[in-house]
Scaffold this motif. Sequence first.
Motif, PDB file in Angstrom:
ATOM      1  N   GLU A  29      31.316  44.025  42.567  1.00  0.00           N
ATOM      2  CA  GLU A  29      33.200  43.175  41.962  1.00  0.00           C
ATOM      3  C   GLU A  29      33.702  44.441  40.734  1.00  0.00           C
ATOM      4  O   GLU A  29      34.974  44.209  40.614  1.00  0.00           O
ATOM      5  CB  GLU A  29      32.832  41.887  40.972  1.00  0.00           C
ATOM      6  CG  GLU A  29      31.715  41.295  42.360  1.00  0.00           C
ATOM      7  CD  GLU A  29      31.498  39.969  41.653  1.00  0.00           C
ATOM      8  OE1 GLU A  29      31.161  39.621  40.853  1.00  0.00           O
ATOM      9  OE2 GLU A  29      30.913  38.460  42.851  1.00  0.00           O
ATOM     10  N   HIS A  62      36.004  37.166  29.562  1.00  0.00           N
ATOM     11  CA  HIS A  62      35.725  36.635  30.890  1.00  0.00           C
ATOM     12  C   HIS A  62      34.561  35.727  31.301  1.00  0.00           C
ATOM     13  O   HIS A  62      34.290  35.030  31.971  1.00  0.00           O
ATOM     14  CB  HIS A  62      35.286  37.987  31.520  1.00  0.00           C
ATOM     15  CG  HIS A  62      36.634  38.730  31.909  1.00  0.00           C
ATOM     16  ND1 HIS A  62      37.800  38.317  32.842  1.00  0.00           N
ATOM     17  CD2 HIS A  62      37.682  39.895  31.384  1.00  0.00           C
ATOM     18  CE1 HIS A  62      38.600  38.991  32.824  1.00  0.00           C
ATOM     19  NE2 HIS A  62      38.977  40.072  31.719  1.00  0.00           N
ATOM     20  N   GLU A  70      35.928  29.108  35.580  1.00  0.00           N
ATOM     21  CA  GLU A  70      36.397  29.379  36.578  1.00  0.00           C
ATOM     22  C   GLU A  70      35.389  30.581  37.424  1.00  0.00           C
ATOM     23  O   GLU A  70      34.616  30.959  36.534  1.00  0.00           O
ATOM     24  CB  GLU A  70      37.517  30.561  35.221  1.00  0.00           C
ATOM     25  CG  GLU A  70      38.625  29.195  35.203  1.00  0.00           C
ATOM     26  CD  GLU A  70      38.978  30.404  33.934  1.00  0.00           C
ATOM     27  OE1 GLU A  70      39.598  31.358  33.953  1.00  0.00           O
ATOM     28  OE2 GLU A  70      39.360  29.520  32.854  1.00  0.00           O
ATOM     29  N   GLN A  71      36.138  31.126  38.113  1.00  0.00           N
ATOM     30  CA  GLN A  71      35.283  31.770  39.327  1.00  0.00           C
ATOM     31  C   GLN A  71      35.993  33.721  38.553  1.00  0.00           C
ATOM     32  O   GLN A  71      35.784  34.884  39.028  1.00  0.00           O
ATOM     33  CB  GLN A  71      34.768  31.945  40.399  1.00  0.00           C
ATOM     34  CG  GLN A  71      34.364  33.061  41.265  1.00  0.00           C
ATOM     35  CD  GLN A  71      33.778  32.484  42.809  1.00  0.00           C
ATOM     36  OE1 GLN A  71      33.517  31.518  42.659  1.00  0.00           O
ATOM     37  NE2 GLN A  71      33.326  33.443  43.407  1.00  0.00           N
ATOM     38  N   ASP A  72      37.514  33.177  38.879  1.00  0.00           N
ATOM     39  CA  ASP A  72      37.964  34.497  39.433  1.00  0.00           C
ATOM     40  C   ASP A  72      39.424  34.295  38.459  1.00  0.00           C
ATOM     41  O   ASP A  72      39.455  33.648  37.537  1.00  0.00           O
ATOM     42  CB  ASP A  72      39.115  34.526  40.777  1.00  0.00           C
ATOM     43  CG  ASP A  72      38.248  34.737  42.188  1.00  0.00           C
ATOM     44  OD1 ASP A  72      37.261  35.877  41.682  1.00  0.00           O
ATOM     45  OD2 ASP A  72      38.415  33.865  42.771  1.00  0.00           O
ATOM     46  N   ASP A  73      39.627  35.873  37.866  1.00  0.00           N
ATOM     47  CA  ASP A  73      40.226  36.547  36.919  1.00  0.00           C
ATOM     48  C   ASP A  73      42.154  35.912  37.415  1.00  0.00           C
ATOM     49  O   ASP A  73      42.175  36.427  38.696  1.00  0.00           O
ATOM     50  CB  ASP A  73      40.552  37.772  36.209  1.00  0.00           C
ATOM     51  CG  ASP A  73      41.468  37.811  35.733  1.00  0.00           C
ATOM     52  OD1 ASP A  73      41.389  37.486  34.175  1.00  0.00           O
ATOM     53  OD2 ASP A  73      42.209  39.078  36.165  1.00  0.00           O
ATOM     54  N   SER A  76      44.366  39.655  38.509  1.00  0.00           N
ATOM     55  CA  SER A  76      43.924  40.505  38.910  1.00  0.00           C
ATOM     56  C   SER A  76      43.183  39.684  40.104  1.00  0.00           C
ATOM     57  O   SER A  76      43.129  40.435  41.547  1.00  0.00           O
ATOM     58  CB  SER A  76      42.809  40.882  38.506  1.00  0.00           C
ATOM     59  OG  SER A  76      41.498  40.234  38.230  1.00  0.00           O
ATOM     60  N   GLY A  77      43.043  38.111  40.301  1.00  0.00           N
ATOM     61  CA  GLY A  77      42.643  37.309  41.478  1.00  0.00           C
ATOM     62  C   GLY A  77      41.201  38.410  41.803  1.00  0.00           C
ATOM     63  O   GLY A  77      40.972  37.125  42.928  1.00  0.00           O
ATOM     64  N   LEU A  78      39.835  38.780  40.635  1.00  0.00           N
ATOM     65  CA  LEU A  78      39.442  39.351  41.141  1.00  0.00           C
ATOM     66  C   LEU A  78      37.501  38.090  40.484  1.00  0.00           C
ATOM     67  O   LEU A  78      38.380  37.803  39.532  1.00  0.00           O
ATOM     68  CB  LEU A  78      38.892  41.065  40.582  1.00  0.00           C
ATOM     69  CG  LEU A  78      39.946  41.459  41.846  1.00  0.00           C
ATOM     70  CD1 LEU A  78      39.708  43.238  41.346  1.00  0.00           C
ATOM     71  CD2 LEU A  78      39.118  41.586  43.227  1.00  0.00           C
ATOM     72  N   PRO A  79      36.920  38.538  40.360  1.00  0.00           N
ATOM     73  CA  PRO A  79      35.825  37.460  39.867  1.00  0.00           C
ATOM     74  C   PRO A  79      35.611  37.974  38.440  1.00  0.00           C
ATOM     75  O   PRO A  79      35.890  39.291  37.929  1.00  0.00           O
ATOM     76  CB  PRO A  79      34.573  37.988  40.911  1.00  0.00           C
ATOM     77  CG  PRO A  79      35.068  37.940  42.184  1.00  0.00           C
ATOM     78  CD  PRO A  79      36.314  39.129  41.944  1.00  0.00           C
ATOM     79  N   HIS A  80      35.993  36.825  37.307  1.00  0.00           N
ATOM     80  CA  HIS A  80      35.303  37.044  35.958  1.00  0.00           C
ATOM     81  C   HIS A  80      33.800  38.498  35.894  1.00  0.00           C
ATOM     82  O   HIS A  80      34.048  38.734  35.168  1.00  0.00           O
ATOM     83  CB  HIS A  80      35.344  36.481  34.770  1.00  0.00           C
ATOM     84  CG  HIS A  80      36.156  35.263  34.848  1.00  0.00           C
ATOM     85  ND1 HIS A  80      37.778  36.129  34.224  1.00  0.00           N
ATOM     86  CD2 HIS A  80      37.135  34.322  35.853  1.00  0.00           C
ATOM     87  CE1 HIS A  80      38.379  34.838  34.054  1.00  0.00           C
ATOM     88  NE2 HIS A  80      38.461  34.004  35.445  1.00  0.00           N
TER      89      HIS A  80
END
Length: 112
Positions: A29, A62, A70-73, A76-80
Amino acid sequence: RCIGQFQATHEVSRLYETLDVLGYAGWPECARVFEYGKRKYAAWNWAKGMPWSVPLACAARHLFAIMRGEQDDPESGLPHRGHVFCNVVMLLTYADTYPEGNDLPPAGLLPA
């Protein structure tokens, strides 16, 4: 908790503890987040250095998002978790290569 202890004590081992807590799966990730940053800013832009408070604040932001469930930012749509890894990697790098960027409060000023 490890990030806060790093800010209070400046003990680099606290940053490694953060990576341990987040687990091995965070490394891929992290790579995806660095790739995202390369497109957003420029390749290796982060390696030029910046005040340490910047990646520290980003990591904390984050981490708080993870604590809220929350799992994703959203940007960016990427995991925190990957964002936290990247910011910790930046801090670890700066501890060795960019000491002049250390704008953290004096050790002992904040509670550990």
